[in-house]
Design an enzyme around this catalytic site. Structure first.
Site, PDB file in Angstrom:
ATOM      1  N   LYS A  52     -30.509   4.266  28.708  1.00  0.00           N
ATOM      2  CA  LYS A  52     -30.705   3.029  29.477  1.00  0.00           C
ATOM      3  C   LYS A  52     -32.155   2.933  29.967  1.00  0.00           C
ATOM      4  CE  LYS A  52     -25.840   2.990  30.497  1.00  0.00           C
ATOM      5  NZ  LYS A  52     -24.724   3.479  31.322  1.00  0.00           N
ATOM      6  N   GLN A  96     -23.119   4.879  37.509  1.00  0.00           N
ATOM      7  CA  GLN A  96     -22.686   5.500  36.246  1.00  0.00           C
ATOM      8  C   GLN A  96     -21.351   6.227  36.453  1.00  0.00           C
ATOM      9  OE1 GLN A  96     -24.492   5.458  33.158  1.00  0.00           O
ATOM     10  NE2 GLN A  96     -22.593   6.358  32.407  1.00  0.00           N
ATOM     11  N   ASP A 119     -22.711  -4.391  35.942  1.00  0.00           N
ATOM     12  CA  ASP A 119     -21.668  -4.166  34.935  1.00  0.00           C
ATOM     13  C   ASP A 119     -20.388  -4.938  35.265  1.00  0.00           C
ATOM     14  OD1 ASP A 119     -20.759  -3.226  32.535  1.00  0.00           O
ATOM     15  OD2 ASP A 119     -20.364  -1.185  33.194  1.00  0.00           O
TER      16      ASP A 119
END
Ligand code: NAP
Length: 296
Positions: A52, A96, A119
């Site tokens: 990322k 994460q 997200d």
């Protein structure tokens, strides 16, 4: 229909379209910025975070990485998220998964401001998606939709089966397919007649996390198969290898189109993380950018 869906190439092409937006933001004095929080000692997470960071850098997006070992206090992470929510130079926040033992993902994710929830995993953004309203969409399911559309533009009325019902993949996938007018069946570990149901599907999206779960008996001839699974196995020769949920060689002659693992859904997930970051930076600066319509 192209039988091999090259996720890596499709993701690269998609990322090219982001560069112009990043340049326009920068010329207005705004550098899109994503904060990546990793709170575990999981080697796979380490790889995902560094991928990322790498793509962000290549696209001119700033990334701020916060890494913590197991044992980090929940209150410390809460304060960090609150600070990042307040910081106008940070447009996107990613927690994460998985988190280290003792930390509860749902509790921490919901502290992220829905406007920075890159997200789309806060209950507010999940609810918006479920209700068919505008919100931040989860990256992996968006990537999957992009891959399906790369081989079939109009999927209205098609029967799509989603294997798995997690918050990160399965559930939002069901909503996105419904929003694209598919007839959707959601299957999970307690489902009965899984093979029979899959064998009637025009589209299968597998997010189970079990190698070789989907074999040719599951496939209706010509079906589109999207393999989200990432499974680390040891081969008979003792080599470590990443495979999906689908037995690729077994199903190849039956499918209309299929994604490989690796280089299928994975690169699309990271590409949509960047796309969401850029779009959040735009949304948070609409006034400064003089935007009155949806176009940028
Ligand atoms: P997860 O939270 O472990 O969910 C797995 C799902 O599979 C559960 O809903 C489970 O059902 C279901 N399942 C288990 N056995 C099944 C069976 N026999 N038939 C049908 N469904 C079954 O995993 P996840 O986070 O959704 O991830 C799934 C896979 O995708 C993993 O391999 C993960 O590494 C991968 N992944 C890839 C990406 C990417 O970018 N490529 C992104 C995210 C995840 P129950 O709910 O009943 O337990």
């Amino acid at each position: 229909m192209e039988r091999f869906i090259d996720g890596k190439a499709i993701a690269e092409k998609f990322c090219e379209t982001l560069k112009g937006k990043v340049e326009r933001l920068k010329s207005a004095g705004i550098t899109p910025c994503i904060a990546l929080i990793k709170a575990n000692d999981d080697p796979a997470s380490e790889i995902y975070v560094s991928k990322k960071e790498k793509l962000a850098k290549a696209l001119g997006i700033k990334s701020q990485v916060y890494k913590f070992l197991p044992g980090v206090k929940e209150d410390f992470l809460k304060d960090l998220i609150k600070d990042l929510n307040q910081d106008p130079s940070v447009h996107a926040i990613l927690l994460q998964s998985p988190l280290a033992e003792g930390l509860i993902f749902k509790k921490l994710i919901n502290l992220i401001s829905p406007e920075k929830d890159v997200d789309g995993l806060t209950s507010i953004n999940q609810g918006r998606l479920f209700a068919g309203e505008n919100g931040v969409l989860p990256c992996t399911p968006q990537g999957v939709m992009h891959l399906i559309h790369s081989v079939k533009k109009d999927i209205s009325g098609m029967h799509a089966v989603v294997l798995g019902r997690s918050v990160i993949v399965g559930r939002p996938m069901v909503s996105l397919l419904l929003n694209n007018d598919c007839t959707v069946t959601a299957l999970h570990s307690k489902s009965k007649n899984t093979l029979e149901i899959c064998s009637t599907a025009d589209i299968i999206v597998s997010a189970v996390g079990k190698p070789k779960f989907v074999t040719k008996d599951f496939i209706k001839t010509g079906a589109i198969v999207i393999d989200v699974g990432i499974n680390r196995i040891t081969t008979l020769e003792g080599k470590r290898k990443v495979v999906g949920d689908v037995d690729f060689e077994d199903v190849w002659n039956s499918v209309g189109a299929i994604t490989p693992v690796p280089n299928g859904v994975g690169p699309m997930t990271v590409a949509y993380l960047m796309s969401n970051t850029v779009n959040l930076a735009i949304d948070q600066n609409r006034k400064k950018l003089g935007i009155t319509s949806d176009k940028f």
